[in-house]
Design a protein around this motif. Structure first.
Motif, mmCIF file in Angstrom:
data_model
loop_
_atom_site.group_PDB
_atom_site.id
_atom_site.type_symbol
_atom_site.label_atom_id
_atom_site.label_comp_id
_atom_site.label_asym_id
_atom_site.label_seq_id
_atom_site.Cartn_x
_atom_site.Cartn_y
_atom_site.Cartn_z
ATOM 1 N N PHE A 105 -4.565 1.238 -1.081
ATOM 2 C CA PHE A 105 -3.963 1.800 -2.276
ATOM 3 C C PHE A 105 -4.387 3.260 -2.297
ATOM 4 N N ALA A 107 -3.868 5.978 -3.801
ATOM 5 C CA ALA A 107 -4.175 6.791 -4.970
ATOM 6 C C ALA A 107 -5.399 6.275 -5.732
ATOM 7 N N LEU A 108 -5.983 5.192 -5.239
ATOM 8 C CA LEU A 108 -7.212 4.698 -5.853
ATOM 9 C C LEU A 108 -8.399 5.170 -5.021
ATOM 10 N N THR A 109 -9.542 5.221 -5.642
ATOM 11 C CA THR A 109 -10.716 5.605 -4.870
ATOM 12 C C THR A 109 -11.109 4.456 -3.950
ATOM 13 N N ASN A 161 -16.268 7.374 -4.253
ATOM 14 C CA ASN A 161 -15.401 8.072 -5.203
ATOM 15 C C ASN A 161 -14.341 8.913 -4.544
ATOM 16 N N LEU A 163 -10.773 9.441 -2.727
ATOM 17 C CA LEU A 163 -9.504 8.731 -2.745
ATOM 18 C C LEU A 163 -9.278 8.086 -1.387
ATOM 19 N N LEU C 390 -22.145 4.510 -9.983
ATOM 20 C CA LEU C 390 -20.791 4.970 -9.716
ATOM 21 C C LEU C 390 -19.889 4.544 -10.851
ATOM 22 N N LYS C 397 -15.219 8.698 -15.086
ATOM 23 C CA LYS C 397 -16.297 9.513 -14.545
ATOM 24 C C LYS C 397 -16.258 10.908 -15.156
ATOM 25 N N ALA C 599 -2.603 -0.668 -10.772
ATOM 26 C CA ALA C 599 -2.512 0.457 -9.837
ATOM 27 C C ALA C 599 -2.265 -0.065 -8.430
ATOM 28 N N ALA C 600 -2.886 -1.201 -8.106
ATOM 29 C CA ALA C 600 -2.736 -1.749 -6.761
ATOM 30 C C ALA C 600 -1.296 -2.177 -6.500
ATOM 31 N N ARG C 602 1.276 -1.121 -7.984
ATOM 32 C CA ARG C 602 2.118 0.068 -7.994
ATOM 33 C C ARG C 602 2.063 0.755 -6.627
ATOM 34 N N GLU C 603 0.868 0.799 -6.054
ATOM 35 C CA GLU C 603 0.709 1.505 -4.789
ATOM 36 C C GLU C 603 1.279 0.709 -3.624
ATOM 37 N N ASP C 604 0.984 -0.575 -3.577
ATOM 38 C CA ASP C 604 1.432 -1.372 -2.442
ATOM 39 C C ASP C 604 1.364 -2.842 -2.840
ATOM 40 N N ARG C 719 -5.935 10.635 -10.417
ATOM 41 C CA ARG C 719 -5.763 9.997 -9.120
ATOM 42 C C ARG C 719 -4.427 10.370 -8.515
ATOM 43 N N ARG C 720 -3.421 10.303 -9.369
ATOM 44 C CA ARG C 720 -2.085 10.582 -8.872
ATOM 45 C C ARG C 720 -1.964 12.026 -8.407
ATOM 46 N N GLU C 723 -3.186 12.455 -5.073
ATOM 47 C CA GLU C 723 -2.258 11.922 -4.088
ATOM 48 C C GLU C 723 -1.167 12.945 -3.778
#
Lengths: 298, 405, 744, 316
Positions: A105, A107-109, A161, A163, C390, C397, C599-600, C602-604, C719-720, C723
Motif C-alpha cells: 500500500f 501511500a501508507l507508511t 515511518n 512511506l 512510533l 505523529k 486505506a489498504a 483504496r491502495e490495492d 500520506r497522499r 505519494e
C-alpha cells in the motif's frame, strides 16, 4: 545442504488433481502435490507454466474447475478446503502470500503496511475506535509492537515511518514479507521474491527466508526463477511445465532430472542429461524480464 | 516543522485580520450630511432612494423563471424612475436564491438586513416561500412581501401577516378549470404534471376536482426538468382515449408536449395553466400550439391596453418577449411603488408604513385588480380566472371561464 | 519552423484565446430568444475585444519573459512584496470598505467608496484623493521602487519603498476613519485593515530587499526564527493590539445605527439597574482584566515561565466568563427598554466578542509556553530512543509532536465560538445552512470516497433519507407516525441515523463487489431512485414535490429550556457541537485499524484481501458510517431550514459533495472540511463580485483553474501528498499519469 | 380498450421512438467509452460537448435557414450542414477540453478523481457560459426548415417520420464509420494500443498525447452531431446536456465501459427501456427513470462489467 527444520509428514497443502481453465486455455492440468509442514518447497518452471495460477488457486483467488485443494494452515489445524473460499478467509486459515509484482500500500507508511496484516485478526470494532476504548488502545499498542518487531526482523529497523512507496525495491520486497508474516501464517507463499533484486539483496533474502522457516516454523512455498536461490534454500522442488507437474524431488534430484532440463532448454532429454553431467552447477534460467503471468491471464 | 510554523503564522494572521474586521467602527452618527449613502434612509427629500428587494432563482436550473420576474420588476422600476411619477427614486436589490429552499434564507436575510429595502417581490417559488416567509414576517419590523408566482395553495394559511400574493393559487385555477372542462363535455381527462411544485399542485387539484365532478381521470407525470422527448408520453396520451388533456407545467415544456401531441395525432382538447401561457410557448410550439387553452388568473391583453404596452416595452428592453410571470412581477413592482408613495406621503416610508399601505391598496395592474384579503390573497372578486386560447401564434382571451361554455 | 518558435506561437494563440474567452465571460450581456447571437456580438464585436486580447497578450509576454525574472524571485524581499501586493490588490478590488454603502447602493467596495467620496463635499481632500487616485498611485510607486530595490539593491530605493508603504498605511487608516466619522453607521468591513497590512508588508519588502545580506531569501527560516524566538510571544502581542482596539474603539452595544464603545456603554448603562458586576466590568474591571492578562502573558511568554503562564491562563478564562456575564446583563437591560428591537443576546457589537477572542489569544500564547516547556523534556527523551515510540499514523505523529496543536485548537475554538456573532445575518445564515451542513456532509463522504476510495455519486440520497426520516418522526409528512412514535426533531436524530445505516447496508451489500466506475453508476442510480421516490410520492408518504414543513427544535430537559427559532446563531452552536463530535470520532477512526484497512483497500484491494482484510465488511462499514453522518446532517438541516423539498436532493448535489471532498484534498479530513467550506463560501462571496446570473460560470472556472494548478487539492492528506510527490519524480514521460487498469 | 392492449398496440410505434432516443444516447455514450478506454476516466464534461454541438449547429442552421422555408435538395443539404457543424463544434470543444482540463492534470500526475473535479468545473463553466451567451430558456426550437413529423412510411400501424429516419440513419452511418475507424485505420490501432497498455504503446512509438487528443476529438464530433440531431427534434438549451449525458454514461456502463459496441448496444437498450417503460400500463411515466436504473443495477449485478464486458482493444 542440511534441512535444519524437521520436515515432518504433517501435510499443509494437499492439492489433488486440480485443473484450472481460462476459456479454452488450460492453465493447470491435473496437478497433484503435497506440501509438508516446516519445509521450504519451491515451484519452478518456465514462463507460463502455471506457477502463479497455482498460487492463486491455493489462496482462493481462482476457483479450479476440477480437483480439490485443502489446507491446514497452522500446526494442529484440521484440513479445510480452499475451493470457493474468499481470499481473506484463506488468509485467516493461516496462508499468507506475497506478489510477483510488489503490491504494497504505497501511500501508507511501512509500519502501517505491516499493521494492516496484523490487525485483521483483532476484535475491536469501529465504535470502540471512535470512543477510544481501553481494549482498542491495548490492541493498537500490541499491533504496533508486533509490527515494529517484524520490521526489525526483516531488516527494516527504524524505517517504520517511511512511506512504503518511497522504499527501495529490495526493501519493499522485505516489507511485503513482513506484512505477510503479520497475519501470523502457518504457511507463506512467496511469488518470485528475488525478482529484480541484486546479488547482495538476493543473498540476504535467501538468508531471511531460511531464517523465517527455521525460527518461526513457517512452511514456505516459493516460486522463483533464480535457480541459485532455489537450490540454496529449498528442501524440495516441484517443476511445472505447461500446467503439468513434470518433476518433484530434492534440489539435487531436480538438477539432474533430464526432463526438467529439457523443459528449460527446449532440447531433448538426452542432450540435457549430458550437459547436466558436464556442468552440475548449471543455472537453468535467467531471471530478468519476466512476463507478468497475472496480467496475461486477464 | 516548517509547514507547521507557517500554518501557525497563517492562522495567527487570519485571526488578526478577522478580529480586526470585527472591530467595528463605532462612532455615533452625529453628522446630518454624509456620503449620501449610509444615512439616506433617515433623511427625507426628493432624492430619497427606496429599494425593493427581489428573491428568486437567478442561476441554476430554474433561473429563467426568476430572470423573467426580475426583468419585469426592473422594467417597472426603470419606467417609474424615468417618468418622475414619484418623488423618490426606486432601486431593485435582487438576491439570487437558486430557487433552493436551503439557499433562499441567505438571500432573504440579505434583504432584511439592508435597511433601505422597504418591501420585497417574491419569493418566486413556493418551496423557498415556505422556507423564508417566516423570516420575513418575524423580522422586526416585518418585511412586506408580494409574490408574483408562488402559487402553492398552503401559503396563505401559514399565518404570515406580511405575506401577499397577486395571482390565484393552484386551487383556484385548478378547480375553475376542472369546472369548465366538466361543463363543456369532457368525459375522460388526462392530467399530466411536470412534477414541479407548481405543476404537481395545479394538476393535483385539477384531478381531484374532475373526479369530484364525475369525470374519469388518468393521472401521470413527466419530469419537466429532465425530459425533452415527449413522444412516448404523447403516444400514451393519444392512445388513452381521453377527450381532453390538462398539463400542469411551464411554457417551454408545454411547447415540446404540444409538438409531440401533434405528431402522435392527439385529437382532444389541450389545456394548461398560467405557467404555460407565454410567447415561449407560442414560438416554441409553432403550429402545434394552435388551439391550446390556458387558464389564467390574469386579464386579457386585448381588453387591457396597458398589457400591450408592457409587451412592447419589455421586448424592446430585454430583446426577448415577456415570459411566464414577467407581467405579474411588473405588476408587483408597480403595486409596491404605489404603496411606498402612499406610505411616504406622511414622512419617510418604512417597512411598517409600506405594509400598512399595501394592505389598503386597491390597484389595477396589467394582469389583475389587486385588493388584498386579510390572509394576503387577492380578494376573491378579483380572482377571475380567464380562459385563453392560442390562435395562429397569438394568445387570445376568451373571457371569464365561469361564463364560457 | 523549429519547435521553440512553434511552442511560442502556440502559447500566444492560447493566451489570445484565453483573452477571447474572458471577453465572453465578462460583461453585462445576456442572450435572448429573439436575437440569438446578440451577446456574442456585444462581447466580441467592437473595441472591447481588443482590451481582452491585450490582457491575453500581456499574460503571454509575462509567461514568455518569466525565465528572465526567475533569478530575481529568490532574492530577499520578493516574498513580502508578493504578499503585500496581493493583500493590497484584494483590499482595493474585492473587499468591503464601508458596510453602510453596501446596503444603500449595493457597492461598499473601494470603488464604491470612491464614487461616494467624489460626490461628498464634506470629506477631507486627502481622503477624497486617497480613494480617487492616490491609493493606486502609491501601490504602483511602491511596486516600482521595490522592484528597483530588489534588482539594484541600492539602499535609497528600499527606503523610498518603506516610506511609501508607511504613508499608504497611514493614509488608508485616515481616509477610512474620515469616511466613517462623516457618515457613522455600523461598519464591519475588512478592506482597510487588509490594505494597511498590505502597505506595511510592502514597506517591509523594501527594507528587506536592501538590508538582507543573503543572496537567496529564506522566508520560512525567517518566519521560523520570529515564531520560535519566544513561543507564543507573537500571539500575545497580537492579543495586546486587538485588545486595545476592543476596549477603546470597538462597539459593545448597538441598536440599529448607534454603536456604544465600552466607555459609552458604561455611561449609558449607569443607573439602569444593570448588575453591579457588569457595570464594574464596563467601568474598570474589563480594562484591568485585559491589562493584567496582557502583562502576565507577555511576561510568561518572554520569560518562558510556567508559573506565570498558568496564572495568565486562568485569568484569561476568567476574562472570557466575565465578559459573557456582562454582555448578557447588557442585553437583558436592552430587552427591557426596547423589546421590539430584540431580547437577550441581541444588539451586541463586535467589541465583547473581540474581547473574548483576545482573552483566548492570551490563553493560546500561554498554552504554547506550557506545552513548549514540557515538550522540551519529552523531546530529549525521544532523542535517545528514536524508534521507541512510533505514532499511529503520520498525521497523528505530526499533530502530537507539534507543540502548536493546543494553541491552534484554542484559537480555532475561540474563532468558532466568538467570531460568528459578529457576522452579518446573511453570513450567519450561510455559515449554518450552507457551510456547516456541507462540511458535515463532506466529512461523511470523505470516509467513503477519500478513505475507502469508493466513488459514491448518490451520497445525497442518505441526506434525503435522513431529512425525510426526521420529517416523518416529527409528524411533518402527510403520513403521520403512530402517536407514541412522534417526537421532537433532535430526538429523531438517532432514528434518522439508524434509517441511513440500514439504507447504506442495503445499498452496499449487493453492489460493493462492483469496481470503481460501475459502483459509481449504481450509486448514482440509487440517488436518482430515492429522489424520484420522494417526488412521486408513493402512497402519499412524502408529500411529493411540495415537501414537508418541519418544526424547529427545542429541548425541555428538567430545568433546561432551549428553543431554536429563526435566529441562526443558536443553530450554529448546535451544529458546532455535532461537527466537533463527528470530527473527533472520525479523527480517531482514521488512525484505527479500520482506517488503515480502508486505506489498504483504496491502495490495492487484492493485496488487502491477501493480507486478510475482509473487504466487503470494511467497505460496508465505510458506506454505513458515511451514510449515518449524512443522516445527522440531513436531520439537522430539516429542522434548521424548517422546510425542504425533493428538488434539493438532485444528482448535481451529489456530484458537488464529491467535488468538495476532492477539491479539499482527497483522503484528508482537514481537506474535506476546507474543500466544503471554501466551495460553499465561494458562491456567497461571488454574489458581491460578479453578476448573480453568472456565478456558476465563475465557480466552474475557478474550480477548473484550481484543479489545474493544485491537482492534489487544497490541503492534501499527508500520506497522499507524499505519494504524489513520488509520482512527480517519475512522471518524466506522460504515460506515468495514465492509471493502471486494475488487475483482478 | 384496456391499457395493456394499448401498450401492445403502441409497441411498434414506441420501438421506433425508442430507437430514435437510443441512437442519440449511443452517439453520446461512444464519447464516454472512447475516453474511458484510453484514459480510464469518466469525462464528465462530455455532456457539455453535446450541448456545444447543439448550439453550434443551431447557429449555422439558423444562419442558413432564417425564416425561409426549405424545399427540395436544400433540406438534406441543411441536415448535412447541421451534422457537420455540430460535429465540428463538438470536436473543437472536446479538443480544448482535453488540452485545458485533462492534459495539464495528466502532466502533473494527479489522482484519478481530480480529473473528475476538473471536468465538473469545466462542465459548470461551459453550460453557464452558453446560458450567458445565448439564453437560459429551457429550450430553443430550431427553425422549421422541414417538417420533422412528416410521415415517410408505416410499419404496421407505426408511423415512421422524417426526423426519426434522419437521426437513426446518421447515427448508424457514424457508428459504422467509427467501428471502421477504430478497427481498420492506423489511428484506430493507436487508440486500441493505448487502451490496452499505454506504457507499452508509448514504447512502440505511439504518441500517447496525440492519440488521446484525437480520441477526444472523435468522441466530441459524435456527441456534437448528436447535439444537432437532438436539437432538431427537441430544441437546444444550455442545460440540455446534463440528462442525456447521465443517461449516456449509464448506457456506456451498461454495455461495458470502454467497449465501443457495448456503448452502442447500451444506448439502444436504454432508449428502448425508457420509452417502453414510460408507456407501461399502471406504472406511469414518472417511474420511468426508477425502472431504468433498477434494470441497470440488476444487469450490473449479473454482469459486473456490463453486457459486453470492458476492453476497448479487444471487443472492438
Amino acid at each position: 545442504m542440511t534441512a535444519t527444520s524437521q520436515a515432518t509428514q504433517d501435510v499443509v497443502f494437499d492439492v489433488d488433481h486440480v485443473t484450472l481453465r481460462f476459456g479454452g486455455v488450460v492453465s493447470l492440468n491435473d496437478v497433484t502435490l503435497q506440501m509438508y509442514r516446516g519445509e521450504i518447497l519451491a515451484v519452478i518452471g518456465p514462463n507460463g507454466a502455471g506457477k502463479t495460477s497455482l498460487f492463486n488457486s491455493l489462496t482462493g483467488v481462482y476457483t479450479p474447475q476440477e480437483g480439490t485443494v485443502t489446507v491446514a494452515g497452522r500446526a494442529g489445524d484440521a484440513p479445510v478446503s480452499v475451493i470457493g473460499k474468499k481470499t481473506h478467509v484463506v488468509n485467516h486459515l493461516g496462508v499468507a502470500r506475497t506478489f510477483q509484482n510488489i503490491r504494497l500500500f504505497p501511500a501508507l507508511t511501512a509500519l502501517e503496511n505491516v499493521k494492516v496484516g496484523i490487525e485483521t485478526r483483532q476484535k475491536s470494532g469501529p465504535i470502540a475506535a471512535m470512543l477510544g476504548m481501553p481494549w482498542q488502545r491495548r490492541e493498537e499498542k500490541e499491533s504496533t509492537a508486533t509490527a515494529l518487531a517484524l520490521l526489525n526482523d526483516v531488516g527494516l529497523p527504524g524505517r517504520g515511518n517511511e512511506l512504503a512507496g518511497a522504499l527501495a525495491y529490495g526493501e519493499q520486497r522485505r516489507l511485503e514479507i513482513a506484512r505477510a508474516l503479520g497475519t501470523n501464517p502457518g504457511v507463506l507463499l512467496l511469488d518470485e521474491p528475488a525478482a529484480g533484486t541484486n546479488p547482495v539483496e538476493k543473498r540476504d533474502l535467501a538468508e531471511l527466508i531460511s531464517r523465517i522457516n527455521r525460527e518461526r516454523g513457517v512452511s514456505i512455498l516459493l516460486i522463483e526463477h533464480d535457480m541459485k536461490l532455489v537450490m540454496s534454500i529449498a528442501h524440495r522442488i516441484i517443476v511445472l511445465n505447461f500446467g503439468e507437474k513434470i518433476a518433484e524431488g530434492t534440489p539435487q534430484e531436480i538438477q539432474r532430472d533430464p526432463v526438467v532440463v529439457a523443459a528449460y532448454l527446449g532440447t531433448s532429454a538426452e542432450d540435457a542429461q549430458q550437459q547436466a553431467e558436464q556442468a552440475p552447477e548449471l543455472t537453468l534460467i535467467d531471471t530478468d524480464t519476466v512476463q507478468d503471468e497475472e496480467q496475461a491471464d486477464d | 516543522m516548517r509547514n507547521r510554523t507557517l500554518t501557525t503564522i497563517t492562522v495567527v494572521l487570519a485571526a488578526g485580520a478577522l478580529a480586526l474586521s470585527a472591530c467595528s467602527s463605532s462612532k455615533k452618527n452625529t453628522n446630518g450630511g454624509g456620503l449620501g449613502g449610509g444615512s439616506s434612509a433617515n433623511n427625507g427629500g426628493t432624492n430619497q432612494t427606496y429599494k425593493i428587494g427581489f428573491v428568486g432563482a437567478l442561476s441554476g436550473p430554474n433561473a429563467q423563471l426568476g430572470i423573467n420576474e426580475r426583468n419585469g420588476a426592473t422594467l417597472a422600476i426603470d419606467q417609474a424612475n424615468a417618468s418622475g411619477k414619484y418623488k423618490f427614486k426606486i432601486a431593485l436589490n435582487a438576491q439570487d436564491s437558486e430557487g433552493d429552499p436551503a439557499k433562499a434564507p441567505a438571500a432573504a436575510t440579505a434583504l432584511i438586513s439592508d435597511p433601505t429595502v422597504v418591501a420585497v417581490i417574491g419569493p418566486a417559488f413556493s418551496g423557498e416561500s415556505k422556507a423564508v416567509n417566516p423570516s420575513f414576517c418575524q423580522a422586526s419590523p416585518p418585511m412586506p412581501t408580494v409574490t408574483a408566482s408562488a402559487s402553492n395553495a398552503e401559503l396563505q394559511n401559514q399565518g404570515n401577516k406580511c405575506w401577499h400574493r397577486i395571482i390565484p393559487n393552484d386551487n383556484v385555477e385548478g378547480s375553475q378549470g376542472a369546472d369548465w372542462l366538466a361543463r363543456t363535455g369532457a368525459k375522460k381527462v388526462y392530467v399530466l404534471s411536470d412534477l414541479s411544485a407548481y405543476g404537481a399542485g395545479v394538476a393535483g387539484t385539477m384531478a381531484k376536482e374532475l373526479k369530484a365532478k364525475g369525470v374519469s381521470v388518468v393521472s401521470s407525470g413527466v419530469d419537466g426538468t429532465t425530459t425533452k422527448n415527449y413522444n412516448p408520453i404523447a403516444g400514451t396520451i393519444a392512445a388513452s382515449g381521453t377527450d381532453a388533456l390538462f398539463y400542469g407545467g411551464y411554457d417551454a415544456q408545454s411547447a415540446l408536449l404540444a409538438k409531440a401531441l401533434v405528431a402522435a395525432g392527439y385529437k382532444g382538447r389541450t389545456v394548461t395553466g398560467n405557467g404555460g401561457k407565454s410567447s415561449v410557448f407560442t414560438t416554441g410550439a409553432g403550429k402545434a400550439g394552435n388551439g391550446w387553452y390556458f387558464t389564467c388568473g390574469c386579464q386579457d391583453a386585448t381588453i387591457a391596453p396597458t398589457a400591450k404596452e408592457f409587451t412592447a416595452a419589455y421586448t424592446a428592453k430585454f430583446n426577448t418577449p415577456p415570459s411566464t410571470y414577467s407581467p405579474e412581477a411588473f405588476d408587483a413592482a408597480n403595486l409596491l411603488m404605489d404603496a411606498i408613495s402612499k406610505a411616504s406621503a406622511s414622512g419617510t416610508a418604512t417597512r411598517t408604513s409600506v405594509l400598512d399601505a399595501l394592505n389598503k391598496e386597491d390597484f389595477t395592474g396589467i394582469t389583475t385588480q389587486i385588493k388584498f384579503q386579510a390572509n394576503g390573497e387577492v380578494q376573491s372578486s378579483s380572482l377571475i380566472v380567464n380562459l385563453f386560447q392560442e390562435k395562429s401564434g397569438a394568445i387570445k382571451g376568451l373571457g371569464n371561464i365561469k361564463e364560457l361554455n | 519552423m523549429n519547435t521553440a518558435t512553434r511552442a511560442t506561437l502556440r502559447r500566444l494563440a492560447a493566451c489570445l484565446l484565453g483573452g477571447f474567452v474572458l471577453a465572453l465571460m465578462v460583461g453585462r450581456q445576456e442572450g435572448s430568444l429573439n436575437d440569438f447571437g446578440i451577446s456574442f456580438h456585444q462581447a466580441v464585436v467592437g473595441p472591447r475585444i481588443f482590451v481582452f486580447l491585450l490582457i491575453g497578450l500581456v499574460i503571454f509576454v509575462m509567461v514568455t519573459f518569466w525565465p528572465r525574472v526567475v533569478p530575481y524571485l529568490t532574492r530577499p524581499g520578493v516574498a513580502p512584496l508578493g504578499a503585500g501586493l496581493l493583500a493590497v490588490l484584494a483590499a482595493q478590488t474585492v473587499m468591503n470598505w464601508y458596510d453602510p454603502l453596501v446596503s444603500s447602493t449595493g457597492n461598499g467596495k473601494f470603488s464604491g467608496v470612491r464614487t461616494a467620496a467624489n460626490a461628498s463635499p464634506n470629506l477631507s481632500s486627502v481622503s477624497v484623493a486617497f480613494f480617487g487616485w492616490l491609493a493606486w498611485t502609491l501601490v504602483i510607486a511602491a511596486l516600482v521602487a521595490c522592484a528597483a530595490a530588489i534588482v539594484t539593491r541600492v539602499r535609497v530605493f528600499g527606503y523610498v519603498t518603506a516610506a511609501i508603504g508607511i504613508v499608504g498605511a497611514v493614509l488608508a487608516y485616515v481616509a477610512h476613519s474620515a469616511v466613517v466619522d462623516l457618515d457613522g453607521g455600523i461598519d464591519h468591513s475588512l478592506g482597510v485593515y487588509a490594505d494597511i497590512v498590505g502597505f506595511l508588508l510592502l514597506a517591509c519588502a523594501g527594507i528587506t530587499a536592501v538590508h538582507a545580506r543573503a543572496e537567496v531569501a529564506d522566508t520560512r527560516g525567517f518566519l521560523r526564527k520570529v515564531m520560535g524566538y519566544r513561543p507564543g510571544l507573537p500571539i500575545a502581542a497580537l492579543g495586546v493590539i486587538l485588545g486595545l482596539l476592543a476596549f477603546s474603539t470597538a462597539g459593545w452595544f448597538g441598536a440599529l445605527q448607534i454603536n456604544d464603545t465600552l466607555a459609552q456603554a458604561h455611561s449609558d448603562f449607569d443607573g439602569t439597574g444593570i448588575s453591579s458586576l457588569a457595570l464594574n466590568y464596563l467601568g474598570w474591571l474589563g480594562w484591568t482584566l485585559f491589562g493584567a492578562a496582557a502583562v502576565l502573558s507577555l511576561a510568561a511568554t518572554y520569560l518562558r515561565n510556567r508559573m506565570l503562564a498558568w496564572v495568565s491562563l486562568i485569568l484569561s478564562v476568567v476574562g472570557v466568563v466575565l465578559t459573557f456575564l456582562t454582555l448578557r446583563s447588557m442585553t437583558d437591560i436592552g430587552a427591557q427598554v426596547a423589546p421590539q428591537f430584540g431580547g437577550t443576546w441581541k444588539n451586541l457589537g463586535a467589541g465583547g466578542f473581540l474581547a473574548c477572542i483576545v482573552f483566548s489569544l492570551f490563553a493560546a500564547a500561554t498554552a504554547m509556553v506550557i506545552s513548549s516547556t514540557s515538550a522540551g523534556v519529552r523531546r530529549n527523551v525521544r532523542a535517545k530512543a528514536p524508534t521507541d515510540e512510533l505514532p499511529v499514523t503520520s498525521m497523528v505523529k505530526g499533530f502530537r509532536r507539534s507543540s502548536n496543536a493546543m494553541p491552534l485548537l484554542i484559537i480555532g475554538g475561540a474563532l468558532a465560538l466568538f467570531y460568528p456573532p459578529t457576522l452579518t445575518l446573511t453570513w450567519q445564515n450561510v455559515l449554518v445552512g450552507q457551510i456547516g451542513v456541507f462540511v458535515l456532509l463532506a466529512v461523511g463522504l470523505n470516509v467513503v470516497v477519500g478513505w475507502a476510495g469508493l466513488l459514491d455519486l448518490g451520497y445525497i440520497a442518505f441526506y434525503e433519507i435522513g431529512s425525510y426520516t426526521t420529517a416523518y418522526l416529527v409528524g411533518a409528512l402527510p403520513v403521520k407516525p403512530p402517536s407514541w412514535l412522534q417526537m421532537s426533531p433532535l430526538v429523531s436524530i438517532p432514528f434518522a441515523i439508524l434509517a441511513c445505516l440500514i439504507a447504506g447496508v442495503l445499498l452496499g451489500a449487493p453492489t460493493l463487489r462492483l469496481r470503481g466506475d460501475y459502483l459509481a453508476i449504481v450509486t448514482l442510480g440509487f440517488g436518482e431512485i430515492i429522489q424520484i421516490l420522494a417526488v412521486n410520492n408513493p402512497g402519499g408518504f412524502t408529500g411529493g414535490p411540495q415537501g414537508p414543513t418541519v418544526p424547529h427544535p427545542r429541548i425541555h430537559l428538567g430545568g433546561i429550556n432551549i428553543t431554536w427559532g429563526q435566529d441562526n446563531l443558536p443553530y450554529w452552536y448546535l451544529l458546532l457541537i455535532m461537527l466537533i463530535v463527528v470530527i473527533v470520532l472520525f479523527y480517531r477512526l482514521e488512525g484505527s485499524r479500520l482506517g488503515r484497512a480502508w486505506a489498504a483497500i483504496r491502495e490495492d484491494e487484492v493485496a488487502a484481501q491477501a493480507s486478510g482484510v475482509n473487504t466487503t465488511r470494511v467497505k460496508l462499514l465505510a458506506f454505513a458510517i458515511g451514510a449515518s453522518t449524512s443522516a445527522l446532517a440531513g436531520s439537522f438541516f430539516a429542522t434548521q431550514v424548517g422546510y425542504f423539498d425533493p428538488s434539493l436532493f438532485t444528482l448535481q448535489a451529489s456530484i458537488l459533495i464529491v467535488a468538495y471532498v476532492v477539491f479539499g484534498g482527497m483522503g484528508s479530513l482537514q481537506g474535506a472540511i476546507a474543500g466544503a467550506a471554501v466551495l460553499t463560501w465561494l458562491p456567497q462571496f461571488l454574489k458581491a463580485q460578479v453578476p448573480q446570473d453568472d456565478r456558476q460560470m465563475w465557480i466552474g472556472a475557478l474550480v477548473l483553474a484550481m484543479m489545474i494548478f493544485r491537482p492534489a487539492g487544497l490541503l492534501p492528506a499527508k500520506r497522499r501528498k507524499a505519494e504524489l510527490e513520488g509520482l512527480d519524480a517519475a512522471a518524466s514521460s506522460e504515460t506515468a499519469a495514465v492509471p493502471r487498469a486494475g488487475a483482478m | 380498450m384496456s391499457q395493456s392492449e394499448n401498450w401492445v398496440q403502441q409497441l411498434p410505434q414506441n420501438i421506433i421512438i425508442g430507437l430514435e432516443q437510443g441512437s442519440v444516447y449511443s452517439l453520446i455514450a461512444l464519447g464516454y467509452t472512447l475516453v474511458y478506454g484510453v484514459l480510464q476516466l469518466i469525462n464528465f464534461a462530455h455532456s457539455e460537448v453535446f450541448m456545444a454541438g447543439g448550439f453550434g449547429s443551431y447557429l449555422v442552421v439558423n444562419g442558413i435557414v432564417g425564416h425561409r422555408h426549405m424545399t427540395g435538395v436544400m433540406v438534406p443539404l441543411t441536415v448535412l450542414c447541421g451534422v457537420l457543424s455540430g460535429a465540428l463544434t463538438g470536436a473543437a470543444i472536446a479538443w480544448l477540453l482535453e488540452k485545458v482540463a485533462y492534459k495539464t492534470l495528466r502532466r502533473s500526475g494527479a489522482p484519478k478523481l481530480a480529473f473528475l473535479i476538473s471536468a465538473i468545473g469545466a462542465s459548470l463553466f461551459l453550460s453557464n457560459l452558453a446560458g450567458k451567451l445565448f439564453n437560459r430558456l429551457p429550450n430553443n426550437a430550431f427553425p422549421t426548415y422541414f417538417d420533422i413529423n412528416h410521415q415517410l412510411f408505416k410499419i404496421g400501424n407505426a408511423k415512421v417520420t422524417l426526423i426519426e429516419v434522419i437521426i437513426v440513419g446518421s447515427a448508424v452511418v457514424m457508428m459504422i464509420f467509427l467501428d471502421r475507424l477504430v478497427n481498420r485505420t492506423k489511428l484506430g490501432r493507436g487508440i486500441r494500443a493505448v487502451a490496452e497498455d499505454a506504457p507499452t504503446a508509448a514504447l512502440m512509438g505511439i504518441d500517447i498525447d496525440k492519440t488521446i487528443s484525437r480520441t477526444f476529438v472523435i468522441g466530441g464530433a459524435l456527441a456534437g452531431a448528436a447535439g444537432f440531431m437532438f436539437g432538431t427534434a427537441f430544441g437546444v438549451s444550455n442545460l440540455m446536456g446534463f440528462t442525456p449525458g447521465v443517461k449516456a454514461f449509464a448506457a456506456a456502463v451498461l454495455g461495458g465501459i470502454g467497449n465501443i459496441r457495448g456503448a452502442m448496444i447500451g444506448g439502444l437498450i436504454l432508449g428502448q427501456a425508457e420509452v417502453l417503460i414510460a408507456a407501461l400500463p399502471f406504472v406511469g411515466a414518472q417511474w420511468n427513470d426508477v425502472i431504468s436504473f433498477v434494470v441497470l443495477v440488476l444487469i450490473l449485478l449479473v454482469r459486473p462489467t456490463g453486457i459486453l464486458g470492458e476492453r476497448l482493444g479487444r471487443a472492438a
